[in-house]
Design a protein around this motif. Sequence first.
Motif, mmCIF file in Angstrom:
data_model
loop_
_atom_site.group_PDB
_atom_site.id
_atom_site.type_symbol
_atom_site.label_atom_id
_atom_site.label_comp_id
_atom_site.label_asym_id
_atom_site.label_seq_id
_atom_site.Cartn_x
_atom_site.Cartn_y
_atom_site.Cartn_z
ATOM 1 N N GLU A 49 12.011 1.089 4.388
ATOM 2 C CA GLU A 49 11.335 1.003 5.684
ATOM 3 C C GLU A 49 10.281 2.092 5.924
ATOM 4 O O GLU A 49 9.148 1.893 6.223
ATOM 5 C CB GLU A 49 12.161 0.927 6.779
ATOM 6 N N ARG A 50 10.751 3.355 5.572
ATOM 7 C CA ARG A 50 9.792 4.449 5.815
ATOM 8 C C ARG A 50 8.732 4.319 4.626
ATOM 9 O O ARG A 50 7.602 4.599 5.140
ATOM 10 C CB ARG A 50 10.622 5.642 5.456
ATOM 11 N N ARG A 51 8.962 4.178 3.690
ATOM 12 C CA ARG A 51 7.830 3.801 2.565
ATOM 13 C C ARG A 51 6.846 2.673 2.814
ATOM 14 O O ARG A 51 5.675 3.085 2.735
ATOM 15 C CB ARG A 51 8.550 3.626 1.024
ATOM 16 N N VAL A 52 7.183 1.711 3.535
ATOM 17 C CA VAL A 52 6.464 0.644 3.799
ATOM 18 C C VAL A 52 5.555 1.142 5.116
ATOM 19 O O VAL A 52 4.393 0.951 5.148
ATOM 20 C CB VAL A 52 7.264 -0.764 4.044
ATOM 21 N N VAL A 53 6.189 1.853 6.054
ATOM 22 C CA VAL A 53 5.294 2.255 7.248
ATOM 23 C C VAL A 53 4.422 3.136 6.894
ATOM 24 O O VAL A 53 3.409 3.363 7.284
ATOM 25 C CB VAL A 53 6.481 2.759 8.432
ATOM 26 N N ALA A 54 4.900 4.278 5.769
ATOM 27 C CA ALA A 54 3.814 5.194 5.376
ATOM 28 C C ALA A 54 2.584 4.414 4.728
ATOM 29 O O ALA A 54 1.503 4.937 4.925
ATOM 30 C CB ALA A 54 4.474 6.282 4.567
ATOM 31 N N ALA A 55 2.902 3.730 3.876
ATOM 32 C CA ALA A 55 1.807 2.891 3.270
ATOM 33 C C ALA A 55 1.002 2.370 4.249
ATOM 34 O O ALA A 55 -0.321 2.269 3.930
ATOM 35 C CB ALA A 55 2.481 1.884 2.406
ATOM 36 N N ILE A 56 1.436 1.577 4.976
ATOM 37 C CA ILE A 56 0.633 0.931 6.093
ATOM 38 C C ILE A 56 -0.148 2.017 7.071
ATOM 39 O O ILE A 56 -1.241 1.841 7.213
ATOM 40 C CB ILE A 56 1.305 -0.072 7.083
ATOM 41 N N LEU A 57 0.502 3.054 7.148
ATOM 42 C CA LEU A 57 -0.073 4.025 8.011
ATOM 43 C C LEU A 57 -1.280 4.547 7.300
ATOM 44 O O LEU A 57 -2.460 4.981 7.793
ATOM 45 C CB LEU A 57 0.827 5.061 8.577
ATOM 46 N N VAL A 58 -1.132 4.890 5.953
ATOM 47 C CA VAL A 58 -2.201 5.441 5.190
ATOM 48 C C VAL A 58 -3.318 4.448 5.024
ATOM 49 O O VAL A 58 -4.388 4.903 5.050
ATOM 50 C CB VAL A 58 -1.661 5.948 3.807
ATOM 51 N N THR A 59 -3.047 3.376 4.691
ATOM 52 C CA THR A 59 -4.015 2.183 4.547
ATOM 53 C C THR A 59 -4.865 2.200 5.981
ATOM 54 O O THR A 59 -5.967 1.791 5.922
ATOM 55 C CB THR A 59 -3.180 1.053 4.103
#
Length: 585
Positions: A8-18
Amino acid sequence: MRIPGRTERRVVAAILVTALIPLVASIVVARTVIARVSATAFQPEFGVHLDSALGVYAELAAAIKQGMRSEADAIVAADPLREAAFTGDAQRLDAELARIIAAHPALVSLRVERCGDLVGARERGRPVDPAHEKTLTVRKAIARAPGHAAAPGERAPDDGGCDGDARTLVATFAAPSARFDELDAAQAFAQAYHALEREHRKEYLDESYGDAFAALLGATILLAILAGVLVARPVVDRIARLAAATRPVAEGDLSVRVGLQGDDEVADLGRAFDRMLEELEGSRARIEFLKRMGEWQKMARHLAHEIKNPLTPIQLAVEECHRRYAGSDPAYQRLLQTTLEVVEEEVGTLRRLVGEFSNFARLPRAELEPSDLAEFLREQGERFAAIEEAGREHASDEALLGRVDLEFDVPDVPMPAALDREMLRRALGNIVRNAAQALRDAQRAAPGGGARERPGAVVWGSVRVSARSEGQCHLIAIDDDGPGIDPAVRDSVFDPYVTTRYDGTGLGLSIVKKIVVDHGGTIDVLESPLGGARFVIRLPRAGTPAARAALGAEAFSDGDRAPASEGAAPTRPAVRGGQAPRGAG
């Protein structure tokens, strides 16, 4: 609240960076553009030219209004109106006002008043459109025309001090509102521009837009985190369920199911996992059953050998005793005769059991070939119909199929499957005969009750064989309207030597299940809609994984098949009449 996991943290980080990359880039570009626009927009020349343009608009509006006033002066200066206003002739005044309205298109209405009282009035014929016209009302005094003396008493003032000789023209003009609206907009814009110019424009722009971008950045971060959690959590939860299901599977529990819903890859993975567990559970059950069958076949082979050897000496000894007795004692002679009959009957029974044990021990593995299950069942229906007709002619209890109403319900469409036609015919015949025997036993247990009469015989009941395709398998259902099978013994009815009949050996249904398992299928016993027992055989469709697994297992076992015992029969033992031994019903 559950702490987000690594995924979940990795997905959130990916969406945040995007989300942040284009936002930060847009902020940098916007600040650069705003700085340039600010430097270009706030120049002293702009204010001077803006004020000049506003002055031109104001002069234009003043000129329009002055033109209306001048037009009103020209109207009141005309002698025809002056004369008509003071003659007291209302018809003449109205005609003059109509002429003036027609001559001046800008006029909306004309009124002639005397001390506030209306003397005459005229309008242009259409109302003022507030959306597109602006009006201006001009009041002008009308002078008496030269040579037109006032009538006696006409100059006397009234009680309010009004000069009775005075006439007033009230002229209402209309002009297009576009120029006036543009003037108002220009004034508002000039005021706003000068207000911004008076402020510290650099600080204002930097602070206001900086706050806006900061709020936008914060909202983007929050929305990205929320979107990441909402997107990742369902996926992570389903992956966690899938991971949790692997733990009992690792401990040997194959009954667990994930049951994931959805149409994405994770749901496909869950369904594939469930299918794998179903196949593994079925394979393990088949392996365990075949292992038990192998042990039971060894025991049946041993029993057949141990029972068969002493039968002939026993029978020969009793026959020799009976033959050699030459005495005249009738009682002893009857005893010898009775003993001989009993021994011969029991030896015959034991020989039948030995034959069934031998058939069970030498039961071959199915040799599967591509075939049409529907065509096979139709052939069996015709074959059973011929046997049933022969049984009706004899009308004996031994002709089982002649004493039941046997019906086949098979679809006309092909049902492709890998079959061993001989073995499957053996299994189907065993179940049908078991149903007929159960109907016969029920009839014997209740004399005179429940049987249906028909010409030449008593009908014990009905047996129905039906087939249909369902998913990746074909279903064969054998129903009867007999007493059924006790639910307490349904789980063990396919085990060897388990029987519910007084004359059964408990091998028939074991042979049936062995044949069905060799086909890659399953068999279950349920309660029939007809009121009796229902046997449901599921065989895999041709080309399905289960069918390929059955063909692979059959090919693998061909090279490892060993002789059952010394002097064993060939791979396919001949069974009397082409029928299998009668098993449990």
